[in-house]
Design an enzyme around this catalytic site. Structure first.
Site, PDB file in Angstrom:
ATOM      1  CE  LYS A  64       3.836   8.245   1.898  1.00 12.83           C
ATOM      2  NZ  LYS A  64       3.889   7.931   3.113  1.00 12.83           N
TER       3      LYS A  64
ATOM      4  CD  GLN B 231       3.927   6.009   5.324  1.00 13.11           C
ATOM      5  OE1 GLN B 231       4.113   5.735   4.325  1.00 13.11           O
ATOM      6  NE2 GLN B 231       3.157   6.550   6.678  1.00 13.11           N
TER       7      GLN B 231
ATOM      8  CG  ASP C 288       7.663  11.885   5.207  1.00  9.44           C
ATOM      9  OD1 ASP C 288       7.107  12.758   4.528  1.00  9.44           O
ATOM     10  OD2 ASP C 288       8.388  10.949   5.630  1.00  9.44           O
TER      11      ASP C 288
END
Ligand code: NAP
Length: 246
Positions: free
Chosen positions: A14, A58, A81
């Site tokens: 990422k 994460q 997200d």
């Protein structure tokens, strides 16, 4: 958080994608014994930081921490997200700012391949909040006739055999075999499973399924890179909205 090797790889990828796109990324690699309070303080700080347009934590996080509280704490307009309940609810009614990255990536693959979803039998295997459920909802918004399978589904093979579009998001290596695929079906493999010999395989037995499918995604190299691309897209979208509101 902590030292999960898979998370390390995902975070590195990422960061690399951010660099490639010209997005400034800030990494907070917190130790595995971080307290809930410390984590919430960091999220609060990032929520209020004008130089930050998107925040992601994460997952998975260490077991002593409350994942739900973390998801709820991220400001919905920085939730790139799309896991916050406000964003999940918006997806349900089809009026959303962000889409969860993996299902969004699958939709983009289908669209870019010129495959029409309207009226098609779509079978999603897996009903997680981050992949299976939003995936089914997006296919429904695109006018597919959608069936969701899970671990209690009675006859998985027979259900998958009906599908024009199969999306496997299970986490069981090569569960979906060629004999379950209808001739000409489109097969999207979300699964990422590390075998004991370290080989990465999907939820679909690629070779046998590819003999029946009209289109199929590989693992690695299929849905994974799309997920990251969609994260970048969400982040740019968030930045534009914040810029307009300044
Ligand atoms: P998850 O939360 O573990 O959910 C798995 C789902 O599969 C559950 O709904 C479960 O049913 C169902 N299931 C398990 N065994 C089954 C079986 N034998 N038959 C039918 N259904 C079964 O997993 P997830 O987070 O959705 O992830 C799924 C896979 O996608 C994993 O391999 C993960 O690594 C991968 N993934 C990839 C990306 C990417 O970017 N490519 C992103 C996210 C996840 P129940 O609900 O009944 O337990």
């Amino acid at each position: 958080m902590g030292d999960d090797p898979a998370s390390r790889i995902y975070v590195n990828n990422k960061k690399k994608a951010c660099e490639y796109c010209g997005i400034r990324s800030f990494e907070y690699a917190l130790p595995g014994d971080t307290t809930q309070e410390e984590l919430m303080d960091l999220i609060e700080k990032l929520n209020g930081d004008d130089s930050v347009d998107g925040i992601l934590c994460q997952l998975p996080i260490p077991k002593h921490l409350d994942e739900k509280a973390v998801i709820n704490a991220i400001r919905p307009d920085k939730d790139v997200d799309a896991f916050h309940p406000a964003n999940v609810g918006k997806i349900m009614i089809g009026d959303y700012d962000f889409l969860p990255c993996t299902p969004a990536g699958v939709m983009e693959l289908i669209r870019e391949s010129g495959i029409d979803i309207a009226g098609k039998e779509c079978v999603v295997i897996g009903r997680s909040n981050i992949v299976g459920k939003p995936m089914a909802m997006l296919l429904l918004h695109a006018h597919g006739t959608v069936t969701i399978c899970h671990s209690k589904t009675k006859d998985l093979a027979e259900t998958v055999r009906r599908a024009d579009i199969v999306v496997a998001a299970v986490g069981v290596p090569e569960l979906i075999t060629g004999d379950m695929i209808k001739e000409g079906a489109v097969v999207i493999d979300v699964g990422m499973n590390r075998l004991p010999d370290k080989k990465l395989v999907g939820d679909v037995a690629f070779e046998s399924a590819a003999k029946k499918a009209s289109a199929i995604t590989p693992v690695p190299g299929g849905v994974g890179p799309m997920t990251i691309a969609m994260l970048m897209k969400n982040t740019v979208k968030a930045a534009l909205v914040h810029h307009e509101n300044k």
